[in-house]
Motif scaffolding. Structure first.
Motif, PDB file in Angstrom:
ATOM      1  N   GLU A   1       8.161  -5.524  -1.527  1.00 57.23           N
ATOM      2  CA  GLU A   1       9.373  -4.983  -0.911  1.00 57.23           C
ATOM      3  C   GLU A   1       9.134  -3.589  -0.350  1.00 57.23           C
ATOM      4  O   GLU A   1       9.641  -3.249   0.737  1.00 57.23           O
ATOM      5  CB  GLU A   1      10.503  -4.954  -1.923  1.00 57.23           C
ATOM      6  CG  GLU A   1      11.010  -6.340  -2.298  1.00 57.23           C
ATOM      7  CD  GLU A   1      12.176  -6.313  -3.242  1.00 57.23           C
ATOM      8  OE1 GLU A   1      12.725  -7.394  -3.522  1.00 57.23           O
ATOM      9  OE2 GLU A   1      12.568  -5.215  -3.707  1.00 57.23           O
ATOM     10  N   ALA A   2       8.372  -2.776  -1.074  1.00 59.49           N
ATOM     11  CA  ALA A   2       8.086  -1.421  -0.601  1.00 59.49           C
ATOM     12  C   ALA A   2       7.282  -1.458   0.698  1.00 59.49           C
ATOM     13  O   ALA A   2       7.573  -0.709   1.642  1.00 59.49           O
ATOM     14  CB  ALA A   2       7.331  -0.640  -1.674  1.00 59.49           C
ATOM     15  N   VAL A   3       6.284  -2.327   0.759  1.00 57.78           N
ATOM     16  CA  VAL A   3       5.454  -2.442   1.960  1.00 57.78           C
ATOM     17  C   VAL A   3       6.280  -2.945   3.136  1.00 57.78           C
ATOM     18  O   VAL A   3       6.182  -2.422   4.261  1.00 57.78           O
ATOM     19  CB  VAL A   3       4.258  -3.367   1.685  1.00 57.78           C
ATOM     20  CG1 VAL A   3       3.593  -3.798   2.987  1.00 57.78           C
ATOM     21  CG2 VAL A   3       3.252  -2.669   0.780  1.00 57.78           C
ATOM     22  N   ASP A   4       7.116  -3.947   2.909  1.00 63.11           N
ATOM     23  CA  ASP A   4       7.959  -4.467   3.992  1.00 63.11           C
ATOM     24  C   ASP A   4       8.909  -3.395   4.518  1.00 63.11           C
ATOM     25  O   ASP A   4       9.115  -3.269   5.739  1.00 63.11           O
ATOM     26  CB  ASP A   4       8.762  -5.666   3.502  1.00 63.11           C
ATOM     27  CG  ASP A   4       7.918  -6.930   3.367  1.00 63.11           C
ATOM     28  OD1 ASP A   4       6.773  -6.933   3.864  1.00 63.11           O
ATOM     29  OD2 ASP A   4       8.407  -7.899   2.757  1.00 63.11           O
ATOM     30  N   ALA A   5       9.495  -2.612   3.623  1.00 70.24           N
ATOM     31  CA  ALA A   5      10.413  -1.557   4.047  1.00 70.24           C
ATOM     32  C   ALA A   5       9.683  -0.475   4.833  1.00 70.24           C
ATOM     33  O   ALA A   5      10.210   0.060   5.820  1.00 70.24           O
ATOM     34  CB  ALA A   5      11.106  -0.950   2.828  1.00 70.24           C
ATOM     35  N   ALA A   6       8.466  -0.143   4.421  1.00 73.48           N
ATOM     36  CA  ALA A   6       7.679   0.861   5.141  1.00 73.48           C
ATOM     37  C   ALA A   6       7.296   0.358   6.525  1.00 73.48           C
ATOM     38  O   ALA A   6       7.324   1.119   7.510  1.00 73.48           O
ATOM     39  CB  ALA A   6       6.438   1.220   4.331  1.00 73.48           C
ATOM     40  N   ARG A   7       6.934  -0.904   6.619  1.00 73.16           N
ATOM     41  CA  ARG A   7       6.620  -1.478   7.935  1.00 73.16           C
ATOM     42  C   ARG A   7       7.838  -1.443   8.851  1.00 73.16           C
ATOM     43  O   ARG A   7       7.722  -1.157  10.050  1.00 73.16           O
ATOM     44  CB  ARG A   7       6.129  -2.910   7.754  1.00 73.16           C
ATOM     45  CG  ARG A   7       4.696  -3.019   7.246  1.00 73.16           C
ATOM     46  CD  ARG A   7       4.332  -4.462   7.007  1.00 73.16           C
ATOM     47  NE  ARG A   7       2.906  -4.629   6.717  1.00 73.16           N
ATOM     48  CZ  ARG A   7       2.414  -5.612   5.979  1.00 73.16           C
ATOM     49  NH1 ARG A   7       3.226  -6.533   5.471  1.00 73.16           N
ATOM     50  NH2 ARG A   7       1.115  -5.698   5.766  1.00 73.16           N
ATOM     51  N   ALA A   8       9.017  -1.726   8.302  1.00 71.94           N
ATOM     52  CA  ALA A   8      10.232  -1.683   9.107  1.00 71.94           C
ATOM     53  C   ALA A   8      10.515  -0.262   9.580  1.00 71.94           C
ATOM     54  O   ALA A   8      10.961  -0.042  10.717  1.00 71.94           O
ATOM     55  CB  ALA A   8      11.411  -2.213   8.286  1.00 71.94           C
TER      56      ALA A   8
ATOM     57  N   ARG B   1       1.897   3.691  -3.265  1.00 73.88           N
ATOM     58  CA  ARG B   1       1.604   4.585  -2.144  1.00 73.88           C
ATOM     59  C   ARG B   1       0.413   4.098  -1.330  1.00 73.88           C
ATOM     60  O   ARG B   1       0.458   4.070  -0.088  1.00 73.88           O
ATOM     61  CB  ARG B   1       1.347   6.007  -2.661  1.00 73.88           C
ATOM     62  CG  ARG B   1       1.150   7.044  -1.552  1.00 73.88           C
ATOM     63  CD  ARG B   1       0.510   8.306  -2.080  1.00 73.88           C
ATOM     64  NE  ARG B   1      -0.783   8.028  -2.677  1.00 73.88           N
ATOM     65  CZ  ARG B   1      -1.893   7.820  -1.973  1.00 73.88           C
ATOM     66  NH1 ARG B   1      -1.867   7.872  -0.649  1.00 73.88           N
ATOM     67  NH2 ARG B   1      -3.023   7.560  -2.587  1.00 73.88           N
ATOM     68  N   ALA B   2      -0.668   3.726  -2.001  1.00 76.12           N
ATOM     69  CA  ALA B   2      -1.869   3.297  -1.276  1.00 76.12           C
ATOM     70  C   ALA B   2      -1.597   2.039  -0.459  1.00 76.12           C
ATOM     71  O   ALA B   2      -2.068   1.918   0.684  1.00 76.12           O
ATOM     72  CB  ALA B   2      -3.017   3.061  -2.257  1.00 76.12           C
ATOM     73  N   ALA B   3      -0.845   1.105  -1.011  1.00 75.99           N
ATOM     74  CA  ALA B   3      -0.532  -0.133  -0.285  1.00 75.99           C
ATOM     75  C   ALA B   3       0.343   0.160   0.927  1.00 75.99           C
ATOM     76  O   ALA B   3       0.167  -0.456   1.987  1.00 75.99           O
ATOM     77  CB  ALA B   3       0.167  -1.119  -1.217  1.00 75.99           C
ATOM     78  N   ILE B   4       1.266   1.100   0.787  1.00 75.48           N
ATOM     79  CA  ILE B   4       2.131   1.479   1.907  1.00 75.48           C
ATOM     80  C   ILE B   4       1.311   2.114   3.019  1.00 75.48           C
ATOM     81  O   ILE B   4       1.477   1.792   4.204  1.00 75.48           O
ATOM     82  CB  ILE B   4       3.239   2.430   1.413  1.00 75.48           C
ATOM     83  CG1 ILE B   4       4.236   1.659   0.549  1.00 75.48           C
ATOM     84  CG2 ILE B   4       3.936   3.126   2.581  1.00 75.48           C
ATOM     85  CD1 ILE B   4       5.188   2.533  -0.226  1.00 75.48           C
ATOM     86  N   ALA B   5       0.407   3.001   2.661  1.00 76.56           N
ATOM     87  CA  ALA B   5      -0.441   3.652   3.660  1.00 76.56           C
ATOM     88  C   ALA B   5      -1.325   2.633   4.374  1.00 76.56           C
ATOM     89  O   ALA B   5      -1.485   2.676   5.600  1.00 76.56           O
ATOM     90  CB  ALA B   5      -1.291   4.730   2.998  1.00 76.56           C
TER      91      ALA B   5
END
Length: 246
Positions: A186-193, A215-219
């Motif tokens: 969910e965090a990664v999807d929100a960051a991509r959006a 954090r690392a996955a989001i980056a």
């Protein structure tokens, strides 16, 4: 993930000696699971840390807070941390940026309440045409007042975690199929959006301290550097040095 908090040891280069510093963490009154990397997880630290829970300051009550209803309890908890030996103080919730000025003015040690304090500095560091974006626990809760308290521009791009998602349900302590992988997805999807809506974003600040383990996955997913509270923790716990006389 290991945090950068309070890793001071005696000795060092350049004829200077660093005194150990102890981080104090003002904690919300919560009981959800915290993963390593979260500021509220003891296993995130390899240096001295003290936790102080603020009674009745639940996530539901503090998320989006913009008044002084809980200021007195947080000031008192900060005093208790200092009395217990804290030499720098942070918090477990980025929305406590609302109390940054009051806590810093009241307590005799450095205070960094929220990763949102990084926004002005990062904005200065980015190339022309690039902006800082914010990924927050609650898009509705993060107001212009919170951005103003951090020194950020009112038009800073912001995106939040899904309202009915596992991540938010877990932090609000509602029944859900919680787990590290579910939160990270969910965090990664929100960051991509966030980046899709504002491609000019050159760096992402993670408001929620519970986002730090991801954090690392989001980056990696966004191709943008992601920053959480830990750089500030490192700064406020690295300020005490004294000369060594031989």
């Amino acid at each position: 993930m290991r945090g950068s908090a309070a890793l001071f040891r005696r000795g060092g280069a350049g004829g200077r000696e660093r005194d150990d510093m102890t981080l104090g963490v003002l904690m919300l009154d919560t009981g959800f699971r915290r993963f390593p990397g979260d500021i509220g997880a003891p296993e995130s630290f390899s240096g001295p840390v003290i936790f102080e829970r603020v009674p009745q300051a639940t996530a539901r009550r503090i998320v989006g807070i913009a008044d002084d209803g809980f200021l007195a309890p947080f000031l008192a908890a900060g005093e208790r941390l200092v009395a217990r030996g804290a030499t720098a103080i942070t918090t477990s919730c980025g929305f406590l940026i609302a109390y940054q000025a009051a806590l810093a003015a009241h307590l005799p040690v450095p205070v960094a309440t929220s990763s949102l304090l990084l926004i002005p500095m990062l904005a200065q560091a980015l190339p022309p045409g690039r902006r800082v974006g914010v990924l927050t626990f609650s898009r509705m809760g993060l107001s212009a007042a919170h951005l103003a308290a951090s020194g950020a521009a009112a038009d800073t791009p912001v995106a939040g975690l899904p309202d009915a998602g596992v991540f938010r349900s877990a932090i609000l302590e509602e029944p859900c199929a919680d787990g590290f992988a579910a939160r990270e997805a969910e965090a990664v999807d929100a960051a991509r959006a966030l980046v899709a809506a504002a491609p000019e974003i050159g760096a992402i600040v993670l408001e929620c301290t519970n986002l730090s383990p991801h954090r690392a996955a989001i980056a990696a997913a966004t191709g943008r550097p992601a920053y959480d509270l830990w750089p500030l923790v490192g700064m406020i716990t690295q300020g005490r040095t004294r000369d060594v006389r031989c």
